[in-house]
Design a protein around this motif. Structure first.
Motif, mmCIF file in Angstrom:
data_model
loop_
_atom_site.group_PDB
_atom_site.id
_atom_site.type_symbol
_atom_site.label_atom_id
_atom_site.label_comp_id
_atom_site.label_asym_id
_atom_site.label_seq_id
_atom_site.Cartn_x
_atom_site.Cartn_y
_atom_site.Cartn_z
ATOM 1 N N PHE A 250 -51.785 26.387 13.122
ATOM 2 C CA PHE A 250 -50.529 25.987 12.496
ATOM 3 C C PHE A 250 -50.029 24.662 13.059
ATOM 4 O O PHE A 250 -49.418 23.861 12.341
ATOM 5 C CB PHE A 250 -49.459 27.061 12.702
ATOM 6 N N GLU A 251 -50.288 24.412 14.342
ATOM 7 C CA GLU A 251 -49.843 23.160 14.955
ATOM 8 C C GLU A 251 -50.574 21.958 14.377
ATOM 9 O O GLU A 251 -50.076 20.832 14.451
ATOM 10 C CB GLU A 251 -50.042 23.224 16.470
ATOM 11 N N ASP A 252 -51.749 22.188 13.804
ATOM 12 C CA ASP A 252 -52.565 21.090 13.268
ATOM 13 C C ASP A 252 -52.347 20.858 11.776
ATOM 14 O O ASP A 252 -53.064 20.074 11.160
ATOM 15 C CB ASP A 252 -54.052 21.373 13.525
ATOM 16 N N THR A 253 -51.405 21.565 11.180
ATOM 17 C CA THR A 253 -51.197 21.397 9.733
ATOM 18 C C THR A 253 -49.714 21.368 9.407
ATOM 19 O O THR A 253 -48.883 21.905 10.162
ATOM 20 C CB THR A 253 -51.868 22.541 8.951
ATOM 21 N N ASP A 254 -49.384 20.728 8.307
ATOM 22 C CA ASP A 254 -47.993 20.658 7.866
ATOM 23 C C ASP A 254 -47.689 21.663 6.762
ATOM 24 O O ASP A 254 -46.571 22.174 6.664
ATOM 25 C CB ASP A 254 -47.668 19.250 7.346
ATOM 26 N N THR A 255 -48.674 21.931 5.918
ATOM 27 C CA THR A 255 -48.480 22.878 4.816
ATOM 28 C C THR A 255 -49.655 23.858 4.764
ATOM 29 O O THR A 255 -50.768 23.518 5.170
ATOM 30 C CB THR A 255 -48.372 22.154 3.458
ATOM 31 N N VAL A 256 -49.390 25.043 4.262
ATOM 32 C CA VAL A 256 -50.432 26.061 4.116
ATOM 33 C C VAL A 256 -50.266 26.743 2.762
ATOM 34 O O VAL A 256 -49.168 26.746 2.174
ATOM 35 C CB VAL A 256 -50.360 27.130 5.240
ATOM 36 N N ASN A 257 -51.350 27.318 2.280
ATOM 37 C CA ASN A 257 -51.307 28.119 1.055
ATOM 38 C C ASN A 257 -51.043 29.572 1.412
ATOM 39 O O ASN A 257 -51.717 30.124 2.296
ATOM 40 C CB ASN A 257 -52.622 27.993 0.291
ATOM 41 N N VAL A 258 -50.094 30.169 0.733
ATOM 42 C CA VAL A 258 -49.655 31.524 1.057
ATOM 43 C C VAL A 258 -49.775 32.414 -0.176
ATOM 44 O O VAL A 258 -49.445 31.996 -1.291
ATOM 45 C CB VAL A 258 -48.197 31.529 1.561
ATOM 46 N N THR A 259 -50.268 33.642 0.041
ATOM 47 C CA THR A 259 -50.309 34.649 -1.019
ATOM 48 C C THR A 259 -49.380 35.798 -0.644
ATOM 49 O O THR A 259 -49.452 36.311 0.480
ATOM 50 C CB THR A 259 -51.731 35.187 -1.216
ATOM 51 N N PHE A 260 -48.509 36.189 -1.548
ATOM 52 C CA PHE A 260 -47.653 37.359 -1.335
ATOM 53 C C PHE A 260 -48.466 38.590 -1.732
ATOM 54 O O PHE A 260 -48.860 38.757 -2.890
ATOM 55 C CB PHE A 260 -46.384 37.254 -2.164
ATOM 56 N N ASN A 261 -48.722 39.442 -0.756
ATOM 57 C CA ASN A 261 -49.652 40.557 -0.963
ATOM 58 C C ASN A 261 -49.147 41.569 -1.983
ATOM 59 O O ASN A 261 -49.948 42.279 -2.599
ATOM 60 C CB ASN A 261 -49.932 41.261 0.368
ATOM 61 N N ARG A 262 -47.848 41.655 -2.172
ATOM 62 C CA ARG A 262 -47.303 42.673 -3.071
ATOM 63 C C ARG A 262 -47.819 42.512 -4.492
ATOM 64 O O ARG A 262 -48.173 43.478 -5.155
ATOM 65 C CB ARG A 262 -45.769 42.613 -3.064
ATOM 66 N N ASP A 263 -47.871 41.270 -4.959
ATOM 67 C CA ASP A 263 -48.271 41.061 -6.346
ATOM 68 C C ASP A 263 -49.252 39.913 -6.533
ATOM 69 O O ASP A 263 -49.544 39.525 -7.657
ATOM 70 C CB ASP A 263 -47.044 40.832 -7.218
#
Length: 457
Positions: A250-263
């Motif tokens: 996380f310290e080496d990146t500014d943005t990440v792709n996130v998936t909400f597991n619920r749907d």
């Protein structure tokens, strides 16, 4: 005089009888026993077939949702009905809820007659979504269905009560209307963590749980009790507590792709590392989907670091071997034959040799040669054709990664260029010279064999 009379007796000879079936059975049994012994005592080499595959590099977290939310309390006693549906926006100064002095007169018959085609459609949609997402191992899907259908029922009750009171000749003093002090998203789920800021975050809070109170239309509230929650900013956060390795990523990146597991909803989040109470956390900031998850304080998410496709091999197959790392400008081309190779021997009498040349992607300045290549036999150095300088083979070694291919029945070292490694598998470059190809068979445990070893099947 006969032989009998002389005291001698002639012995009779009987032919030797051989049981052919027994002999054949014995030979077969002996053959099987010998082969069994050989099979048990010899080394067994497991292999893997190169396949085209995919590696998903991801980490799963349960995070604490922080929003600009606050609870609004009843101005007086009464039975509550709502003008605004759960998770919908209210304008500044707009009606949010009604507090009636008298209880609701709506019964089940009234509610049924008040339902519109839109209400029925919404219920069908919720049941359909439930059937799609249902899992016996996750009770949240059942709880979510109950809550969503309850919201629809609450909406119908509120509409019926408000219409009844406003259309009657009852004096306006019998009910009061609460308006939104500012614009925002209305929620009827209260959990006691409203107004929590980053500075309030602790490890126990991130890994904990919240006791939710869900407000419903038609219920009686006293002055000072909560009647709804309002969220005034579309920007919100999910705070997670990663381990040391994850924190470094996380310290080496500014943005990440996130998936909400619920749907399964995917989006991008801004990632920031911060400390609170001596513990490091990561804040994932979102500018969308607030309405979709505004009723949930703890969310299961997956951070997707990357998705790679290509030739897929087990990491256990990879070994290293020393190669000759030679500057590419040592390559020469014979003017007559147009053959490319290296000059070896002495500067006075150079000899063109043609070993197998390995080139690595993105490494145009060097070539790699197997030190055991038969073309190198009898030579200990190469010559630079331009300036006559020489280099000994022992001065040019560099380790390369590879695998043992067994297509020919014995182990052959083949170079691999690992593009991505995650877990027990690697994705490798498909276009490496003298590398491996789809469906090649490689030794599963590369450290268990040596080059040139015959593989018994």
């Amino acid at each position: 005089m006969s032989d009998t009379n002389n005291g001698t007796r002639k012995k009779k000879r009987f032919p030797l009888k051989i049981n052919v079936g027994l002999v054949v059975y014995t030979v077969i049994a002996l053959y099987l026993v010998i082969n069994l012994i050989l099979y048990v005592t010899r080394d067994h080499i497991s292999f893997s077939e190169v396949e085209y595959g995919r590696i998903e590099d991801s980490d799963t977290f349960t995070g604490l949702a922080l929003r600009s939310d606050s609870v609004v309390y009843a101005s007086e006693d009464g039975y509550v009905s709502y003008y605004v549906n759960d998770s919908e926006r209210a304008a500044k100064g707009g009606n949010v809820c009604m507090l009636a002095q008298n209880g609701s007169s709506s019964d089940s018959t009234d509610i049924a007659s008040s339902m519109t085609s839109s209400d029925y459609s919404d219920i069908q949609d919720q049941v359909s979504n439930f059937n799609t997402r249902y899992s016996e191992s996750d009770y949240k899907t059942v709880s979510s269905l109950h809550y969503q259908v309850g919201n629809i029922y609450s909406r119908i009750v509120s509409r019926s009560n408000i219409d009844s009171l406003e259309s009657s000749h009852t004096d306006n003093s019998s009910y009061s209307i609460m308006k939104a002090a500012q614009a925002g998203i209305i929620s009827y789920t209260i959990d006691g963590l409203e107004g929590t800021a980053q500075s309030d975050v602790t490890a126990d809070l991130v890994s904990g749980s919240a006791e939710e109170q869900r407000l419903a239309a038609g219920s009686y509230v006293k002055a000072g009790e909560p009647v709804y929650k309002i969220i005034t900013d579309d920007t919100w956060q999910i705070v997670i507590q990663p381990d040391e390795d994850q924190l470094a990523r996380f310290e080496d990146t500014d943005t990440v792709n996130v998936t909400f597991n619920r749907d399964g909803v995917e989006t991008e989040a801004k990632a920031d590392v911060f400390s609170s109470g001596g513990t490091d956390f990561v804040s994932l900031t979102f500018s969308n989907y607030l309405v979709r998850y505004c009723d949930e304080r703890y969310l299961d998410i997956t951070v997707n670091w990357g998705d790679y496709e290509g030739l897929k091999i087990p990491e256990s197959s990879v070994v290293t071997k020393d190669f000759l790392k030679i500057p590419a400008d040592f390559l020469v081309t014979n003017d007559n034959t147009q053959e490319t190779g290296l000059e070896a021997g002495s500067a006075d009498q150079p000899v063109l040799i043609k070993p197998s040349i390995y080139r690595l992607t993105g490494d145009e300045d060097y070539i790699y040669v197997d030190p055991n290549d038969s073309a190198l036999e009898g030579y200990s150095q190469i010559i630079n054709a331009e300036d006559g300088s020489t280099y000994g083979f022992t001065d040019l070694t560099a380790p390369l990664e590879g695998v043992y291919c067994i297509n020919s029945g014995y182990t052959q070292f083949r170079i691999v260029e690992i593009l991505y490694k995650y877990g027990d598998y690697c994705i490798i470059n498909e276009n490496t010279a003298n590398g491996i190809s789809l469906y090649d068979r490689i030794v599963l445990d590369g450290s268990s064999v040596s080059e040139g070893q015959v593989i018994a099947h």
